[in-house]
Design a protein around this motif. Sequence first.
Motif, PDB file in Angstrom:
ATOM      1  N   GLU A   4       0.954  -1.149   0.132  1.00  0.00           N
ATOM      2  CA  GLU A   4      -0.027  -0.006  -0.195  1.00  0.00           C
ATOM      3  C   GLU A   4       0.913   1.228  -0.108  1.00  0.00           C
ATOM      4  O   GLU A   4       1.882   1.128   0.689  1.00  0.00           O
ATOM      5  N   SER A   5       0.418   2.133  -0.679  1.00  0.00           N
ATOM      6  CA  SER A   5       1.175   3.574  -0.676  1.00  0.00           C
ATOM      7  C   SER A   5       1.251   4.221   0.538  1.00  0.00           C
ATOM      8  O   SER A   5       0.210   3.842   1.752  1.00  0.00           O
ATOM      9  N   ILE A   6       2.237   5.062   0.832  1.00  0.00           N
ATOM     10  CA  ILE A   6       2.320   5.723   2.038  1.00  0.00           C
ATOM     11  C   ILE A   6       0.888   6.568   2.286  1.00  0.00           C
ATOM     12  O   ILE A   6       0.431   6.667   3.028  1.00  0.00           O
ATOM     13  N   ALA A   7       0.643   7.202   1.158  1.00  0.00           N
ATOM     14  CA  ALA A   7      -0.714   8.364   1.125  1.00  0.00           C
ATOM     15  C   ALA A   7      -1.769   7.343   1.403  1.00  0.00           C
ATOM     16  O   ALA A   7      -2.748   7.893   2.262  1.00  0.00           O
ATOM     17  N   SER A   8      -2.057   6.353   0.836  1.00  0.00           N
ATOM     18  CA  SER A   8      -3.363   5.673   1.300  1.00  0.00           C
ATOM     19  C   SER A   8      -3.227   4.767   2.772  1.00  0.00           C
ATOM     20  O   SER A   8      -4.380   4.813   3.351  1.00  0.00           O
ATOM     21  N   GLN A   9      -2.057   4.631   3.395  1.00  0.00           N
ATOM     22  CA  GLN A   9      -1.790   4.473   4.697  1.00  0.00           C
ATOM     23  C   GLN A   9      -2.348   5.459   5.631  1.00  0.00           C
ATOM     24  O   GLN A   9      -3.088   5.217   6.518  1.00  0.00           O
ATOM     25  N   LEU A  10      -1.913   6.725   5.211  1.00  0.00           N
ATOM     26  CA  LEU A  10      -2.050   7.761   6.194  1.00  0.00           C
ATOM     27  C   LEU A  10      -3.606   8.024   5.908  1.00  0.00           C
ATOM     28  O   LEU A  10      -4.213   8.734   6.816  1.00  0.00           O
ATOM     29  N   ILE A  41       4.794  13.286   2.728  1.00  0.00           N
ATOM     30  CA  ILE A  41       3.487  13.049   2.171  1.00  0.00           C
ATOM     31  C   ILE A  41       2.401  13.411   3.105  1.00  0.00           C
ATOM     32  O   ILE A  41       1.327  13.986   2.595  1.00  0.00           O
ATOM     33  N   ALA A  42       2.720  13.496   4.362  1.00  0.00           N
ATOM     34  CA  ALA A  42       1.599  13.771   5.435  1.00  0.00           C
ATOM     35  C   ALA A  42       1.427  15.323   5.249  1.00  0.00           C
ATOM     36  O   ALA A  42       0.308  15.819   5.022  1.00  0.00           O
ATOM     37  N   LYS A  43       2.448  15.970   5.027  1.00  0.00           N
ATOM     38  CA  LYS A  43       2.360  17.474   5.004  1.00  0.00           C
ATOM     39  C   LYS A  43       1.714  17.870   3.646  1.00  0.00           C
ATOM     40  O   LYS A  43       0.819  18.868   3.625  1.00  0.00           O
ATOM     41  N   GLU A  44       2.335  17.479   2.688  1.00  0.00           N
ATOM     42  CA  GLU A  44       1.670  17.849   1.362  1.00  0.00           C
ATOM     43  C   GLU A  44       0.205  17.338   1.176  1.00  0.00           C
ATOM     44  O   GLU A  44      -0.376  18.259   0.243  1.00  0.00           O
ATOM     45  N   ASN A  45      -0.360  16.615   1.761  1.00  0.00           N
ATOM     46  CA  ASN A  45      -1.824  16.179   1.587  1.00  0.00           C
ATOM     47  C   ASN A  45      -2.505  16.475   2.789  1.00  0.00           C
ATOM     48  O   ASN A  45      -3.713  15.803   2.674  1.00  0.00           O
ATOM     49  N   SER A  46      -2.294  17.087   3.831  1.00  0.00           N
ATOM     50  CA  SER A  46      -2.962  17.528   4.863  1.00  0.00           C
ATOM     51  C   SER A  46      -3.449  16.299   5.786  1.00  0.00           C
ATOM     52  O   SER A  46      -4.450  16.007   6.051  1.00  0.00           O
ATOM     53  N   LEU A  47      -2.438  15.264   5.924  1.00  0.00           N
ATOM     54  CA  LEU A  47      -2.939  13.834   6.378  1.00  0.00           C
ATOM     55  C   LEU A  47      -2.105  14.016   7.693  1.00  0.00           C
ATOM     56  O   LEU A  47      -1.382  14.603   8.182  1.00  0.00           O
ATOM     57  N   PRO A  48      -2.350  12.968   8.657  1.00  0.00           N
ATOM     58  CA  PRO A  48      -2.026  12.787   9.854  1.00  0.00           C
ATOM     59  C   PRO A  48      -0.470  12.834  10.008  1.00  0.00           C
ATOM     60  O   PRO A  48       0.225  11.813   9.391  1.00  0.00           O
ATOM     61  N   LYS A  49       0.041  13.669  10.889  1.00  0.00           N
ATOM     62  CA  LYS A  49       1.691  13.612  10.864  1.00  0.00           C
ATOM     63  C   LYS A  49       1.984  12.467  11.906  1.00  0.00           C
ATOM     64  O   LYS A  49       1.509  12.081  12.764  1.00  0.00           O
ATOM     65  N   VAL A  50       3.234  11.971  11.375  1.00  0.00           N
ATOM     66  CA  VAL A  50       3.881  10.794  12.481  1.00  0.00           C
ATOM     67  C   VAL A  50       4.373  11.513  13.627  1.00  0.00           C
ATOM     68  O   VAL A  50       5.062  12.351  13.299  1.00  0.00           O
TER      69      VAL A  50
END
Length: 200
Positions: A4-10, A41-50
């Motif tokens: 799974e891509s990182i984007a889909s995981q996040l 990827i989290a920052k670029e897509n406004s997804l949860p930060k690690v």
Amino acid sequence: REAESIASQLSAFQELIEEGKVRYVGLSNETAFGVCEFCRIAKENSLPKVVSIQNSYSLLHREFESSLAEACAPSNYNVPLLAYSPLAGGALSGKYDVEGEFPEGARFTLFPSYMKRFQESLSMKAVRQYVRIANKHGLSPAQLALAFARSRWFNLSTIIGATTMQQLEENIAAFELDLSPDVMNDINDVYKEFRDPPLS
């Protein structure tokens, strides 16, 4: 099977957070490149930060100190370490100080294949040197190992495990210790000779 891509995981974690099933996202056994990608990827897509990374870290396994520590530093991606196996599967507990012999009932005796990388001869040579340092400075081997892990600037918390109440008390007491410059110098001398022996 394709990963799974990182984007889909996040994105999946975002849904779990919104459902109240997860609070924060952390990584485990990740590489420096992986940390950088998850954070980018989290920052670029406004997804949860690690917010953390759980990797092995101990006197015997200091691999985290190189590129991972740099990537995870507060001035970079700010992903603190939750160090697991700070006693290297029990190798640094002081039980295994006799060359070629493991005590009856100890984990390496009961489970010969368990964390084999810490049972190899080079690792055991380093263990004996760390036990010598602990004895020299009036510490138990476990206290030396845990206090060292705690002292690292990149380590937010140390994950411990104990079989007995005595071990638990000894482990907890280690977190109240500050290692002296003399102790650190002795540790670094051993590290120069045995640099990450499980990886050698």
